[in-house]
Design a protein around this motif. Structure first.
Motif, PDB file in Angstrom:
ATOM      1  N   ASP A  46      11.365 -46.469 -12.604  1.00 13.31           N
ATOM      2  CA  ASP A  46      10.490 -47.036 -11.525  1.00 13.31           C
ATOM      3  C   ASP A  46       9.027 -46.412 -11.436  1.00 13.31           C
ATOM      4  OD1 ASP A  46       9.943 -48.249  -8.966  1.00 13.31           O
ATOM      5  OD2 ASP A  46      11.719 -47.426  -7.913  1.00 13.31           O
ATOM      6  N   GLY A  47       8.184 -46.955 -10.474  1.00 12.45           N
ATOM      7  CA  GLY A  47       6.894 -46.548 -10.383  1.00 12.45           C
ATOM      8  C   GLY A  47       6.914 -45.282  -9.346  1.00 12.45           C
ATOM      9  N   VAL A  48       5.921 -44.694  -8.970  1.00 16.22           N
ATOM     10  CA  VAL A  48       5.445 -43.453  -8.324  1.00 16.22           C
ATOM     11  C   VAL A  48       5.931 -43.787  -6.718  1.00 16.22           C
ATOM     12  CG1 VAL A  48       4.120 -42.467  -9.661  1.00 16.22           C
ATOM     13  CG2 VAL A  48       3.143 -43.553  -7.791  1.00 16.22           C
ATOM     14  N   TYR A  49       6.216 -42.864  -6.057  1.00 19.40           N
ATOM     15  CA  TYR A  49       6.122 -42.902  -4.483  1.00 19.40           C
ATOM     16  C   TYR A  49       4.922 -42.021  -4.037  1.00 19.40           C
ATOM     17  CZ  TYR A  49       7.640 -42.451   0.282  1.00 19.40           C
ATOM     18  OH  TYR A  49       7.828 -42.650   1.621  1.00 19.40           O
ATOM     19  N   ASN A  50       3.965 -42.757  -3.595  1.00 14.71           N
ATOM     20  CA  ASN A  50       2.562 -42.060  -3.188  1.00 14.71           C
ATOM     21  C   ASN A  50       2.662 -40.820  -2.209  1.00 14.71           C
ATOM     22  OD1 ASN A  50       1.274 -43.712  -4.927  1.00 14.71           O
ATOM     23  ND2 ASN A  50       1.209 -45.207  -3.668  1.00 14.71           N
ATOM     24  N   ASN A  51       3.502 -41.173  -1.116  1.00 16.11           N
ATOM     25  CA  ASN A  51       3.592 -39.864  -0.105  1.00 16.11           C
ATOM     26  C   ASN A  51       4.622 -38.943  -0.421  1.00 16.11           C
ATOM     27  OD1 ASN A  51       3.368 -38.507   2.104  1.00 16.11           O
ATOM     28  ND2 ASN A  51       4.076 -40.318   3.507  1.00 16.11           N
ATOM     29  N   PHE A  52       3.672 -38.011  -1.391  1.00 14.79           N
ATOM     30  CA  PHE A  52       4.458 -36.870  -1.911  1.00 14.79           C
ATOM     31  C   PHE A  52       4.984 -35.989  -0.952  1.00 14.79           C
ATOM     32  CE2 PHE A  52       0.247 -35.822  -2.644  1.00 14.79           C
ATOM     33  CZ  PHE A  52       0.040 -34.475  -2.358  1.00 14.79           C
ATOM     34  N   GLY A  57      11.231 -40.547   2.503  1.00 15.15           N
ATOM     35  CA  GLY A  57      10.802 -41.831   1.976  1.00 15.15           C
ATOM     36  C   GLY A  57      11.047 -41.966   0.342  1.00 15.15           C
ATOM     37  N   LEU A  58      10.923 -40.690  -0.221  1.00 15.04           N
ATOM     38  CA  LEU A  58      11.036 -40.636  -1.550  1.00 15.04           C
ATOM     39  C   LEU A  58      12.492 -40.894  -1.871  1.00 15.04           C
ATOM     40  CD1 LEU A  58      10.158 -40.040  -4.564  1.00 15.04           C
ATOM     41  CD2 LEU A  58      10.629 -37.589  -3.966  1.00 15.04           C
ATOM     42  N   TYR A  59      13.486 -40.330  -1.210  1.00 19.22           N
ATOM     43  CA  TYR A  59      14.799 -40.259  -1.379  1.00 19.22           C
ATOM     44  C   TYR A  59      15.295 -41.932  -1.163  1.00 19.22           C
ATOM     45  CZ  TYR A  59      19.705 -39.925  -0.901  1.00 19.22           C
ATOM     46  OH  TYR A  59      21.091 -40.016  -0.841  1.00 19.22           O
ATOM     47  N   GLN A  60      14.811 -42.428  -0.376  1.00 13.71           N
ATOM     48  CA  GLN A  60      15.066 -44.045   0.094  1.00 13.71           C
ATOM     49  C   GLN A  60      14.671 -44.652  -1.052  1.00 13.71           C
ATOM     50  OE1 GLN A  60      13.579 -44.582   3.978  1.00 13.71           O
ATOM     51  NE2 GLN A  60      14.909 -43.366   4.764  1.00 13.71           N
ATOM     52  N   GLU A  61      13.386 -44.513  -1.632  1.00 11.27           N
ATOM     53  CA  GLU A  61      12.933 -45.336  -2.539  1.00 11.27           C
ATOM     54  C   GLU A  61      13.516 -45.151  -3.906  1.00 11.27           C
ATOM     55  OE1 GLU A  61       8.758 -46.568  -2.284  1.00 11.27           O
ATOM     56  OE2 GLU A  61       8.625 -45.889  -4.510  1.00 11.27           O
ATOM     57  N   GLY A  69      19.086 -50.923 -10.178  1.00 12.29           N
ATOM     58  CA  GLY A  69      19.326 -50.832 -11.663  1.00 12.29           C
ATOM     59  C   GLY A  69      18.166 -50.020 -12.450  1.00 12.29           C
ATOM     60  N   MET A  70      17.544 -49.505 -11.666  1.00 15.33           N
ATOM     61  CA  MET A  70      16.232 -48.507 -12.395  1.00 15.33           C
ATOM     62  C   MET A  70      16.868 -47.234 -13.114  1.00 15.33           C
ATOM     63  SD  MET A  70      12.882 -49.559 -11.139  1.00 15.33           S
ATOM     64  CE  MET A  70      12.504 -51.059  -9.979  1.00 15.33           C
ATOM     65  N   ASP A  71      16.552 -46.731 -13.939  1.00 10.96           N
ATOM     66  CA  ASP A  71      16.989 -45.641 -14.637  1.00 10.96           C
ATOM     67  C   ASP A  71      16.448 -44.385 -14.267  1.00 10.96           C
ATOM     68  OD1 ASP A  71      19.005 -46.967 -16.518  1.00 10.96           O
ATOM     69  OD2 ASP A  71      17.241 -47.935 -17.222  1.00 10.96           O
ATOM     70  N   GLY A  72      15.209 -44.371 -13.562  1.00  9.06           N
ATOM     71  CA  GLY A  72      14.636 -43.099 -13.229  1.00  9.06           C
ATOM     72  C   GLY A  72      13.413 -43.460 -12.360  1.00  9.06           C
ATOM     73  N   LYS A  73      12.625 -42.360 -11.922  1.00 13.85           N
ATOM     74  CA  LYS A  73      11.215 -42.829 -11.260  1.00 13.85           C
ATOM     75  C   LYS A  73      10.153 -41.556 -12.006  1.00 13.85           C
ATOM     76  CE  LYS A  73       9.980 -43.550  -6.766  1.00 13.85           C
ATOM     77  NZ  LYS A  73       9.358 -44.770  -6.877  1.00 13.85           N
ATOM     78  N   PRO A  78       5.313 -31.895  -8.194  1.00 15.96           N
ATOM     79  CA  PRO A  78       6.436 -31.132  -8.496  1.00 15.96           C
ATOM     80  C   PRO A  78       7.428 -31.113  -7.443  1.00 15.96           C
ATOM     81  CG  PRO A  78       4.320 -29.870  -9.061  1.00 15.96           C
ATOM     82  CD  PRO A  78       3.981 -31.208  -8.097  1.00 15.96           C
ATOM     83  N   ASN A  79       7.146 -31.369  -6.105  1.00 20.56           N
ATOM     84  CA  ASN A  79       8.114 -31.110  -5.237  1.00 20.56           C
ATOM     85  C   ASN A  79       8.899 -32.517  -4.994  1.00 20.56           C
ATOM     86  OD1 ASN A  79       6.851 -33.083  -3.511  1.00 20.56           O
ATOM     87  ND2 ASN A  79       5.952 -31.913  -2.107  1.00 20.56           N
ATOM     88  N   GLN A  80       8.567 -33.491  -5.837  1.00 22.65           N
ATOM     89  CA  GLN A  80       9.569 -34.663  -6.063  1.00 22.65           C
ATOM     90  C   GLN A  80      10.717 -34.586  -6.819  1.00 22.65           C
ATOM     91  OE1 GLN A  80       6.193 -37.523  -6.859  1.00 22.65           O
ATOM     92  NE2 GLN A  80       6.369 -38.321  -4.571  1.00 22.65           N
ATOM     93  N   VAL A  81      10.643 -33.600  -7.988  1.00 23.24           N
ATOM     94  CA  VAL A  81      11.633 -33.670  -9.137  1.00 23.24           C
ATOM     95  C   VAL A  81      12.943 -33.367  -8.446  1.00 23.24           C
ATOM     96  CG1 VAL A  81      12.129 -32.102 -11.065  1.00 23.24           C
ATOM     97  CG2 VAL A  81       9.606 -32.591 -10.647  1.00 23.24           C
ATOM     98  N   LYS A  82      13.212 -32.662  -7.473  1.00 22.35           N
ATOM     99  CA  LYS A  82      14.619 -32.398  -7.277  1.00 22.35           C
ATOM    100  C   LYS A  82      15.281 -33.417  -6.554  1.00 22.35           C
ATOM    101  CE  LYS A  82      17.388 -29.450  -3.996  1.00 22.35           C
ATOM    102  NZ  LYS A  82      17.399 -28.502  -3.004  1.00 22.35           N
ATOM    103  N   THR A  83      14.363 -34.341  -5.780  1.00 25.51           N
ATOM    104  CA  THR A  83      14.917 -35.568  -5.244  1.00 25.51           C
ATOM    105  C   THR A  83      15.442 -36.530  -6.229  1.00 25.51           C
ATOM    106  OG1 THR A  83      13.897 -35.262  -3.330  1.00 25.51           O
ATOM    107  CG2 THR A  83      14.599 -37.271  -3.528  1.00 25.51           C
ATOM    108  N   ALA A  84      14.471 -36.937  -7.225  1.00 21.16           N
ATOM    109  CA  ALA A  84      14.661 -37.595  -8.306  1.00 21.16           C
ATOM    110  C   ALA A  84      15.681 -37.498  -9.127  1.00 21.16           C
ATOM    111  CB  ALA A  84      13.453 -37.885  -8.946  1.00 21.16           C
TER     112      ALA A  84
END
Length: 101
Positions: A46-52, A57-61, A69-73, A78-84
């Motif tokens: 999946d594409g990026v979530y812009n509002n890092f 919002g990142l978690y929801q996306e 059915g996506m396999d990753g994001k 760096p603060n988005q890694v844990k959630t993904a």
């Protein structure tokens, strides 16, 4: 397949309505991409979530992408890694099943 959702939204001439950042206008394109990927044995990222700075919002996306059915994001901070990782990492049961194969 790596989805460039920002470019896709731009090319589809989709705009934001106030604070509404849903991906409603992308659903058909994203689902067709996932369908084509599965038909050809490919992964879909999946594409990026812009509002890092907006972790919820990142978690929801991420959850939305996984549900679709996506396999990753892809990530932009760096603060988005844990959630993904929490959303897309295999569960203990999935790891054990893979080991048994």
């Amino acid at each position: 397949l790596l989805l460039g959702t920002n470019d896709l939204a731009k090319d589809l001439n989709l705009g934001k309505c106030g604070n509404n950042s849903t991906r409603e206008g992308l659903v058909t394109s994203l689902q067709m991409t996932i369908l084509a990927a599965r038909a050809n044995g490919k992964f879909v990222i999946d594409g990026v979530y812009n509002n890092f700075r907006h972790g919820d919002g990142l978690y929801q996306e991420c959850m939305q992408g996984k549900t679709w059915g996506m396999d990753g994001k892809t990530l932009i901070h760096p603060n988005q890694v844990k959630t993904a990782n929490e959303v897309f990492a295999p569960s203990e049961e999935e790891v054990e099943h893979a080991r048994r194969l």
